[in-house]
Write an enzyme that holds these catalytic residues in place. Structure first.
Site, PDB file in Angstrom:
ATOM      1  N   SER A   1      -4.114  38.692  21.886  1.00  0.00           N
ATOM      2  CA  SER A   1      -4.779  37.522  22.479  1.00  0.00           C
ATOM      3  C   SER A   1      -4.984  37.662  23.983  1.00  0.00           C
ATOM      4  O   SER A   1      -5.784  36.925  24.558  1.00  0.00           O
ATOM      5  CB  SER A   1      -3.974  36.251  22.176  1.00  0.00           C
ATOM      6  OG  SER A   1      -2.689  36.329  22.748  1.00  0.00           O
TER       7      SER A   1
ATOM      8  N   ASP B   1       8.040  35.532  27.576  1.00  0.00           N
ATOM      9  CA  ASP B   1       6.831  35.003  26.940  1.00  0.00           C
ATOM     10  C   ASP B   1       6.851  33.471  27.028  1.00  0.00           C
ATOM     11  O   ASP B   1       7.887  32.831  26.828  1.00  0.00           O
ATOM     12  CB  ASP B   1       6.767  35.446  25.476  1.00  0.00           C
ATOM     13  CG  ASP B   1       5.377  35.266  24.894  1.00  0.00           C
ATOM     14  OD1 ASP B   1       4.719  36.283  24.600  1.00  0.00           O
ATOM     15  OD2 ASP B   1       4.936  34.097  24.721  1.00  0.00           O
ATOM     16  N   ILE B   2       5.697  32.896  27.310  1.00  0.00           N
ATOM     17  CA  ILE B   2       5.610  31.445  27.492  1.00  0.00           C
ATOM     18  C   ILE B   2       5.802  30.700  26.166  1.00  0.00           C
ATOM     19  O   ILE B   2       6.226  29.539  26.159  1.00  0.00           O
ATOM     20  CB  ILE B   2       4.269  31.082  28.170  1.00  0.00           C
ATOM     21  CG1 ILE B   2       4.345  29.737  28.854  1.00  0.00           C
ATOM     22  CG2 ILE B   2       3.095  31.164  27.204  1.00  0.00           C
ATOM     23  CD1 ILE B   2       3.191  29.463  29.825  1.00  0.00           C
TER      24      ILE B   2
ATOM     25  N   HIS C   1       0.341  45.069  26.782  1.00  0.00           N
ATOM     26  CA  HIS C   1       1.689  44.508  26.906  1.00  0.00           C
ATOM     27  C   HIS C   1       2.513  44.878  25.695  1.00  0.00           C
ATOM     28  O   HIS C   1       2.006  44.963  24.576  1.00  0.00           O
ATOM     29  CB  HIS C   1       1.646  42.993  27.093  1.00  0.00           C
ATOM     30  CG  HIS C   1       0.809  42.257  26.087  1.00  0.00           C
ATOM     31  ND1 HIS C   1      -0.560  42.207  26.161  1.00  0.00           N
ATOM     32  CD2 HIS C   1       1.148  41.554  24.985  1.00  0.00           C
ATOM     33  CE1 HIS C   1      -1.033  41.499  25.143  1.00  0.00           C
ATOM     34  NE2 HIS C   1      -0.014  41.090  24.411  1.00  0.00           N
TER      35      HIS C   1
HETATM   36  P1  AMP Z   1      -0.666  39.116  22.205  1.00  0.00           P
HETATM   37  O1  AMP Z   1      -0.952  38.067  21.183  1.00  0.00           O
HETATM   38  O2  AMP Z   1      -0.009  40.337  21.647  1.00  0.00           O
HETATM   39  O3  AMP Z   1      -1.891  39.436  23.025  1.00  0.00           O
HETATM   40  O4  AMP Z   1       0.422  38.500  23.167  1.00  0.00           O
HETATM   41  C1  AMP Z   1       0.118  37.726  24.271  1.00  0.00           C
HETATM   42  C2  AMP Z   1       1.348  36.967  24.606  1.00  0.00           C
HETATM   43  O5  AMP Z   1       1.218  36.460  25.909  1.00  0.00           O
HETATM   44  C3  AMP Z   1       1.597  35.779  23.671  1.00  0.00           C
HETATM   45  O6  AMP Z   1       2.844  35.929  23.028  1.00  0.00           O
HETATM   46  C4  AMP Z   1       1.564  34.582  24.626  1.00  0.00           C
HETATM   47  O7  AMP Z   1       2.518  33.598  24.285  1.00  0.00           O
HETATM   48  C5  AMP Z   1       1.878  35.237  25.962  1.00  0.00           C
HETATM   49  N1  AMP Z   1       1.362  34.547  27.127  1.00  0.00           N
HETATM   50  C6  AMP Z   1       0.111  34.111  27.346  1.00  0.00           C
HETATM   51  N2  AMP Z   1       0.006  33.546  28.562  1.00  0.00           N
HETATM   52  C7  AMP Z   1       1.226  33.657  29.133  1.00  0.00           C
HETATM   53  C8  AMP Z   1       1.765  33.267  30.395  1.00  0.00           C
HETATM   54  N3  AMP Z   1       1.029  32.655  31.327  1.00  0.00           N
HETATM   55  N4  AMP Z   1       3.071  33.528  30.643  1.00  0.00           N
HETATM   56  C9  AMP Z   1       3.827  34.143  29.719  1.00  0.00           C
HETATM   57  N5  AMP Z   1       3.376  34.548  28.520  1.00  0.00           N
HETATM   58  C10 AMP Z   1       2.095  34.293  28.222  1.00  0.00           C
END
Ligand code: AMP
Length: 119
Positions: free
Chosen positions: A100, A35-36, A105
């Site tokens: 988000s 996760d970023i 995922h």
């Molecule tokens: P959610 O809030 O459950 O939809 O989780 C989405 C996750 O994706 C969040 O924890 C973000 O930090 C992660 N995320 C968004 N964009 C990226 C990216 N480009 N690379 C890695 N993780 C990401």
């Protein structure tokens, strides 16, 4: 359910290599990457390579994929040394769930203790 939104989906772009990621594992069906914005020492996202917007969109046809998703997370937890300490698997769905990114995922979180109930 698949969607043509996959063409603009950030996670689909990661799968296609158009957006970089810190890859952890990959096979025919799933990609796992860090996760970023990690919320724990281990914070891995496991995603199906086929675009599905949310667990809300899954149905009986996705039973096998969802089982494999869980087992993939369990194996990654094990390979990251989390079996003894424990870990959390989390799928956020929709607005109240805090989702988000509209591509199914599974969060694998570990390396620290988590509270319950979640915030
Ligand atoms: P959610 O809030 O459950 O939809 O989780 C989405 C996750 O994706 C969040 O924890 C973000 O930090 C992660 N995320 C968004 N964009 C990226 C990216 N480009 N690379 C890695 N993780 C990401």
């Amino acid at each position: 359910m698949e969607s043509n939104l996959g063409s603009t989906c950030i996670f689909c772009k990661i799968i296609k290599g158009e957006v970089p990621c810190q890859q952890v594992a990959s096979d025919e069906h799933f990609l796992a990457f860090n996760d970023i914005y990690p919320q724990a020492p281990v914070h891995i996202l496991i995603i199906p390579k086929r675009h599905i917007s949310s667990i809300v969109e899954c149905n009986q046809e996705d039973q096998s994929m969802l089982g494999s998703l869980l087992l993939t997370a369990k194996m990654l937890a094990s390979s990251h040394g989390l079996d003894r300490s424990g870990y959390r698997l989390n799928i956020n769905a929709g607005k109240d769930g805090g989702q988000s990114v509209s591509h199914l995922h599974l969060h694998l979180l570990g390396g620290r203790a988590f509270n319950w109930p979640p915030g």
